[in-house]
Write a protein that holds these residues in place. Sequence first.
Motif, mmCIF file in Angstrom:
data_model
loop_
_atom_site.group_PDB
_atom_site.id
_atom_site.type_symbol
_atom_site.label_atom_id
_atom_site.label_comp_id
_atom_site.label_asym_id
_atom_site.label_seq_id
_atom_site.Cartn_x
_atom_site.Cartn_y
_atom_site.Cartn_z
ATOM 1 N N THR A 100 8.630 3.581 9.625
ATOM 2 C CA THR A 100 9.759 4.210 10.324
ATOM 3 C C THR A 100 10.763 4.873 9.382
ATOM 4 O OG1 THR A 100 10.958 2.100 10.337
ATOM 5 C CG2 THR A 100 9.594 2.591 12.252
ATOM 6 N N SER A 101 10.584 4.702 8.085
ATOM 7 C CA SER A 101 11.530 5.278 7.129
ATOM 8 C C SER A 101 11.405 6.798 7.089
ATOM 9 C CB SER A 101 11.271 4.709 5.729
ATOM 10 O OG SER A 101 12.121 5.324 4.777
ATOM 11 N N ASP A 102 12.530 7.470 6.852
ATOM 12 C CA ASP A 102 12.499 8.922 6.701
ATOM 13 C C ASP A 102 12.386 9.332 5.235
ATOM 14 O OD1 ASP A 102 14.990 8.226 5.795
ATOM 15 O OD2 ASP A 102 16.101 9.512 7.188
ATOM 16 N N LYS A 103 12.196 8.345 4.351
ATOM 17 C CA LYS A 103 11.967 8.635 2.934
ATOM 18 C C LYS A 103 10.995 7.600 2.374
ATOM 19 C CE LYS A 103 15.996 6.005 1.362
ATOM 20 N NZ LYS A 103 17.269 6.048 0.612
ATOM 21 N N PRO A 104 10.244 7.936 1.328
ATOM 22 C CA PRO A 104 9.290 6.993 0.749
ATOM 23 C C PRO A 104 9.996 5.760 0.181
ATOM 24 C CG PRO A 104 8.811 9.229 0.027
ATOM 25 C CD PRO A 104 10.150 9.267 0.695
ATOM 26 N N LEU A 105 9.378 4.596 0.337
ATOM 27 C CA LEU A 105 9.950 3.334 -0.112
ATOM 28 C C LEU A 105 9.045 2.683 -1.151
ATOM 29 C CD1 LEU A 105 10.903 1.839 3.378
ATOM 30 C CD2 LEU A 105 12.395 3.121 1.823
ATOM 31 N N ALA A 106 9.634 1.816 -1.988
ATOM 32 C CA ALA A 106 8.891 0.983 -2.932
ATOM 33 C C ALA A 106 9.375 -0.450 -2.727
ATOM 34 C CB ALA A 106 9.112 1.436 -4.370
ATOM 35 N N LEU A 107 8.549 -1.294 -2.111
ATOM 36 C CA LEU A 107 8.970 -2.614 -1.654
ATOM 37 C C LEU A 107 8.299 -3.721 -2.461
ATOM 38 C CD1 LEU A 107 8.599 -1.920 2.184
ATOM 39 C CD2 LEU A 107 10.660 -1.674 0.788
ATOM 40 N N ASP A 108 9.108 -4.708 -2.896
ATOM 41 C CA ASP A 108 8.566 -5.859 -3.605
ATOM 42 C C ASP A 108 9.258 -7.126 -3.109
ATOM 43 O OD1 ASP A 108 11.070 -5.972 -4.902
ATOM 44 O OD2 ASP A 108 10.339 -4.964 -6.699
ATOM 45 N N PHE A 109 9.289 -8.195 -3.921
ATOM 46 C CA PHE A 109 9.828 -9.477 -3.466
ATOM 47 C C PHE A 109 11.318 -9.404 -3.135
ATOM 48 C CE2 PHE A 109 10.317 -9.565 -8.074
ATOM 49 C CZ PHE A 109 11.602 -10.060 -8.243
ATOM 50 N N ARG A 110 12.055 -8.510 -3.768
ATOM 51 C CA ARG A 110 13.483 -8.382 -3.484
ATOM 52 C C ARG A 110 13.723 -7.872 -2.071
ATOM 53 N NH1 ARG A 110 13.599 -6.570 -9.643
ATOM 54 N NH2 ARG A 110 11.557 -5.851 -8.938
ATOM 55 N N HIS A 111 12.914 -6.921 -1.650
ATOM 56 C CA HIS A 111 13.029 -6.394 -0.286
ATOM 57 C C HIS A 111 12.519 -7.422 0.725
ATOM 58 C CE1 HIS A 111 12.600 -3.103 -3.191
ATOM 59 N NE2 HIS A 111 13.516 -2.510 -2.459
#
Length: 300
Positions: free
Chosen positions: A278-289
């Motif tokens: 659903t994001s309108d921009k690319p994301l980089a997700l790890d344990f913090r997110h």
Amino acid sequence: MSEATPILHMLAPQKHMSPFDVNMAADAGYKVIVPYINVELNEVAGLIQDAIFSRPPNYGVRTGFFMGGKDAILALDMIEAAKKAMVPPFECSVFADPAGSFTTAAAMVACVEKVLKDKFNTGWKGVKVAVFGATGVVGFASSIISALEGADVRLVAHRGVDRVIKSAKVSKERFGVDLEAVAGETPEQKADIIANADVIFAAAAAGVQVVSGEHKKLAKHLKVIADVNAVPPAGVEGMELFMNGDKLPGCDALGVGPLAIGDIKYKCESGLFKQMLTSDKPLALDFRHAYAKAKELVGI
């Protein structure tokens, strides 16, 4: 947000991609899911660029990569390699959750934090945490998350302290946290660790009991024990699957059981997949997110 078909490329350094993660991605809304196995770190950049250049830039938010496996550091390295391979405006989203460890650890830490706040009116700062199963991916990730929040974390070694010392060194280099490696091989060493802990994370292998009834009698300072092991025997004697801040038999500590943690873990992983979609921009997700999402889910 682009209406392009949502495609997820799932990278596994080992011979299988986790069916759990494939199912989670499908249920979250990805329409095309492609697993890749035996992927090496130096191959990530090529795969990323092959994907991003095959679609117009506005399709980037509908293109995702998932980093699986059983190695937390390798998954994070894959995320970094992926980010470096982006060529704006040609980009895509990436999400690391090796062996489900980041979302499981995030769920465990958030569930315990909720109990600490609700029952003891405290947070993580200065809390003494003992991590059993510290060399596993869940133990490793939970130690980093809680240490970043201000906890004093001890990594307990069951079979030689060298591997745990290595984990502590990597944690300092990568995340700037000071973790204490301690030997817990003898009954006396283990008893001393438990007697001085405020919180215990039981993240050992499934079917291994790390905290017995006798251990609980020694736990004079213990506030909360969390156990991620749903396979009998429980990692903590007397722990029930759905405990969530309930008093454990045989001591004054409160328990957080594996299915209470698992409920948040499931919603956390699903939530992060949906966040990418659903994001309108690319994301980089790890344990913090994952931890931020888990805190939101438990109501912190």
